[in-house]
Motif scaffolding. Structure first.
Motif, mmCIF file in Angstrom:
data_model
loop_
_atom_site.group_PDB
_atom_site.id
_atom_site.type_symbol
_atom_site.label_atom_id
_atom_site.label_comp_id
_atom_site.label_asym_id
_atom_site.label_seq_id
_atom_site.Cartn_x
_atom_site.Cartn_y
_atom_site.Cartn_z
ATOM 1 N N THR A 1 2.370 1.718 -3.437
ATOM 2 C CA THR A 1 1.361 2.227 -4.374
ATOM 3 C C THR A 1 1.166 3.718 -4.184
ATOM 4 O O THR A 1 1.071 4.473 -5.163
ATOM 5 C CB THR A 1 0.028 1.484 -4.180
ATOM 6 N N ALA A 2 1.112 4.167 -2.945
ATOM 7 C CA ALA A 2 0.925 5.598 -2.674
ATOM 8 C C ALA A 2 2.090 6.413 -3.226
ATOM 9 O O ALA A 2 1.899 7.523 -3.732
ATOM 10 C CB ALA A 2 0.775 5.833 -1.176
ATOM 11 N N PHE B 1 0.830 -1.217 0.000
ATOM 12 C CA PHE B 1 0.000 0.000 0.000
ATOM 13 C C PHE B 1 0.859 1.259 0.000
ATOM 14 O O PHE B 1 0.555 2.223 -0.710
ATOM 15 C CB PHE B 1 -0.953 0.010 1.195
ATOM 16 N N LEU B 2 1.932 1.267 0.785
ATOM 17 C CA LEU B 2 2.817 2.435 0.797
ATOM 18 C C LEU B 2 3.519 2.614 -0.549
ATOM 19 O O LEU B 2 3.668 3.738 -1.036
ATOM 20 C CB LEU B 2 3.832 2.315 1.926
#
Length: 188
Positions: free
Chosen positions: A124-125, A121-122
């Protein structure tokens, strides 16, 4: 025949209710711990309703449903559910313990999976800006599948790329929600 007494033996005499003993408030709170969820629901409901009331709407309303309708419904729903849950808890209702069919509550948490998903998730951000949603989304979908245990290295990247492109086109073209296209959208 034996002579049995229903009162406990000892200097204290008959057993007293927990509320009358020294830890009564703690015992009552422990037995009604679900009230914490009720307080959280009430707080969220008040927050949503307050935000809806203070919303600055400059757009002319085109029908009976305006931009404040959904927040009002959600806020009122949170208050209603909180009140119903509080009544149920105070009347003796209790939440069921975890009864998942494949959940072993004695096992420790799977921190490897949690950390892998957090990293995906990080990443992707961080990557969605320079690479665009199609590439970052594909990495998100493939990385999530890998972190959750899928080991189909030939199939998973293809599914992730297809799902990411489909999601991009639905949001960008059909729903009108602009997503960053990145260098790949310059080619397509």
């Amino acid at each position: 025949m034996t002579n049995e007494s229903t009162e406990p033996a000892g200097p204290a005499g008959p057993a007293e209710p927990a509320a009358a003993s020294g830890g009564g408030a703690r015992t009552w709170l422990r037995e009604h711990s679900e009230l914490g969820v009720c307080v959280l629901l009430f707080a969220l409901g008040v927050l949503v309703l307050t935000d809806a009331l203070t919303m600055n709407v400059d757009i002319a309303q085109r029908g009976p449903i305006g931009p404040r309708t959904v927040p009002f419904v959600v806020g009122a729903g949170l208050l209603l559910v909180g009140a119903l849950l509080a009544v149920d808890v105070l009347r003796g209702g209790r939440g069921e313990a975890e009864g998942g069919e494949d959940v072993d509550l004695d096992e420790p948490a799977d921190w490897r999976t949690v950390l892998l998903l957090t990293g995906v998730f990080l990443a992707t951000a961080v990557l969605i800006g320079p690479l665009g949603f199609p590439i970052a989304g594909a990495l998100l979908f493939w990385g999530s599948a890998y972190a959750l245990g899928s080991r189909h290295h030939d199939r998973d990247p293809l599914i992730a790329a297809g799902l990411s492109l489909f999601t991009y086109f639905v949001f960008d073209n059909l729903l009108g929600v602009p997503l960053p296209g990145g260098p790949l959208m310059g080619v397509l």
